[in-house]
Enzyme design. Structure first.
Site, PDB file in Angstrom:
ATOM      1  N   SER A  57       4.884   7.891  -2.641  1.00  0.00           N
ATOM      2  CA  SER A  57       6.120   7.208  -2.861  1.00  0.00           C
ATOM      3  C   SER A  57       7.136   8.380  -3.657  1.00  0.00           C
ATOM      4  CB  SER A  57       6.016   5.881  -3.722  1.00  0.00           C
ATOM      5  OG  SER A  57       5.423   6.219  -5.113  1.00  0.00           O
TER       6      SER A  57
ATOM      7  N   LYS B 240       7.574  -5.289  -0.843  1.00  0.00           N
ATOM      8  CA  LYS B 240       8.595  -4.244  -0.610  1.00  0.00           C
ATOM      9  C   LYS B 240       9.293  -4.423   0.723  1.00  0.00           C
ATOM     10  CE  LYS B 240       5.696  -0.707  -3.065  1.00  0.00           C
ATOM     11  NZ  LYS B 240       5.983  -0.880  -4.290  1.00  0.00           N
TER      12      LYS B 240
ATOM     13  N   HIS C 259       4.167   1.818   1.291  1.00  0.00           N
ATOM     14  CA  HIS C 259       5.456   2.416   1.605  1.00  0.00           C
ATOM     15  C   HIS C 259       5.470   2.815   3.105  1.00  0.00           C
ATOM     16  CE1 HIS C 259       7.033   2.739  -2.283  1.00  0.00           C
ATOM     17  NE2 HIS C 259       5.999   3.019  -2.808  1.00  0.00           N
TER      18      HIS C 259
END
Ligand code: PLP
Length: 427
Positions: free
Chosen positions: A214, A273, A242
């Protein structure tokens, strides 16, 4: 002797406590006083070294445009992990509201006592289908999924080989497990191979890596990792926080992007996320592993079930992603647009064409000063410096979302160019 500056934060804290909490009058024991003195000293050190983490308060939903406290403007948000813009998607919100009405606020129970509803089973099925795996298990967070996996699957006879820049939750999860620990240099396949050779004496070998890291937006070389795993009889675990939902042709993640879906054994990811952004995490992989986790994983066994509204939101996200890859194409185009224009303007952008676009600046003060000036222009970005990234590697991390319009992206680039010229970053 404490300086006036050192005393100031303590005074502020006391004033804050008195004004806002109406604290109970208590007689502190000598032991507690000693602890608080030490904690206050530590807090002063954090402030003085410029590492205090201020939390900007958002007064709206999470979205591409937000408002923050004490600021009437709608600012353009480029620092959320809301990759697909689904945090405030009307269908996702409606699904959360329906689940709240139909299934209540929460379960007041862990899963195996009386905390499993039909919607939890349905969501687990959708997750495993999405990733093309045999089964899946939900957690309250991916931090919990990472805390549970290693100690459940591996013991002192085994080896765990972990990239040195893996996420903190992987590092902590590995600390909890008794396996022999190897930390290989970031993305360094030669180092990983040496460690695999040494680990041949162990019963099982797990290679653990973030799919995407990240801080730099760099992608793990999963093809090489899988080749090494085969050569040295190991198996591969990836953390896809991610990547899930937007990387690869249909958003399945890093394994899809690199064509190794059938070669990765275990995937952990987050619902917090791209997948709606509420909360929750999961492990998906072979059924026996998931069954073992349901029976042995401590964060699963000893923590409350995911609340129905959170399950409802995530479940709708998987429906949306399964139906169409439109959002995946959208974020990919926006990412190219931002990266392309920024590089053309003279900025150095790290990473592998990922929506995490770190604008590399080296200097910590430059990064925080530039972020501040960008905010004045209505662009919300954050400067990252030591200890989050190594000394001398400060950057502003820009995160692109499918909910940004082309105009939003262009406005951010324009603001970067103006501030970059003003601060001498580009000419
Ligand atoms: N793993 C990675 C790579 C992350 O970036 C994060 C969140 O920052 C986590 C795990 C933890 O996820 P969660 O917020 O669901 O606990």
């Amino acid at each position: 002797m404490a300086t006036a500056l050192q005393k100031l934060p303590q005074l502020l804290l006391r004033q804050y406590n008195l004004a806002s909490c109406q604290c109970l009058a208590r007689n502190l024991s000598d032991g507690e006083k000693k602890l608080l003195d030490q904690v206050n000293e530590e807090l002063s050190n954090i402030r003085e070294s410029g590492l205090w983490k201020f939390e900007r308060v958002i007064t709206t939903k999470q979205d591409s445009h937000v408002k923050v406290q004490n600021d009437d403007r709608r600012i353009l948000n480029f620092c959320a992990n809301n990759y697909l813009g689904l945090s405030s998607h009307p269908e996702v919100i409606a699904a959360g509201q329906k689940a709240l009405t139909d299934y209540g606020a929460g379960l007041s129970s862990v899963r195996f006592i009386c905390g499993t509803q039909t919607i939890h089973k349905e969501l687990e099925e959708k997750i495993s289908k999405f990733h093309g795996r045999e089964d899946a298990i939900l957690y309250a967070s991916c931090f919990d999924a990472n805390a549970g996996i290693f100690e459940t699957v591996l013991n002192a006879e085994d080896a765990i080989l972990s990239d040195e820049l893996n996420h903190a939750s992987i590092i902590d999860g590995i600390r909890l497990c008794k396996a022999n620990k190897y930390r290989y240099k970031h993305l360094d396949m030669r180092d990983l191979e040496e460690k695999l050779i040494d680990a041949q004496k162990c019963r099982h070998r797990m290679i653990a890596t973030d799919g995407v890291f990240s801080m730099d937006g760099d992608v793990a070389p999963l093809r090489d990792i899988c080749d090494l795993a085969e050569k040295y009889k190991a198996f591969v675990f990836i953390d896809e926080c991610h990547a899930t939902g937007f990387l690869g042709g249909t958003g399945r993640g890093t394994d899809e992007l690199l064509g190794v879906q059938s070669r990765v054994a275990i995937i952990n990811s987050t619902l917090g996320k791209a997948l709606g952004g509420a909360a929750g995490g999961y492990t998906t992989g072979p059924k026996p592993i998931i069954d073992l986790l349901r029976n042995r994983s401590r964060p699963y066994l000893f923590s409350n079930s995911l609340p129905p509204p959170v399950v409802g939101c995530a479940s709708r996200v998987f429906d949306i992603l399964t139906k169409s890859s439109g959002l995946v194409e959208n974020i990919s185009l926006k990412t190219e647009r931002f990266r392309g224009q920024m590089v053309k303007a003279g900025f150095k952008i790290l990473g592998n064409n990922h929506p995490i676009c770190p604008v590399f600046l080296e200097d910590a003060k430059l990064a925080s000063g530039m972020a501040e000036k960008l905010l004045q222009k209505g662009i919300y970005v954050i400067g990252f410096s030591y200890p989050v990234v190594p000394v001398g590697k400060a950057r502003i991390r820009v995160q692109i979302s499918a909910s940004h319009s082309n105009e939003d992206v262009d406005r951010a680039v324009e603001a970067f160019v103006e501030v970059g010229k003003e601060m001498g970053v580009i000419s």
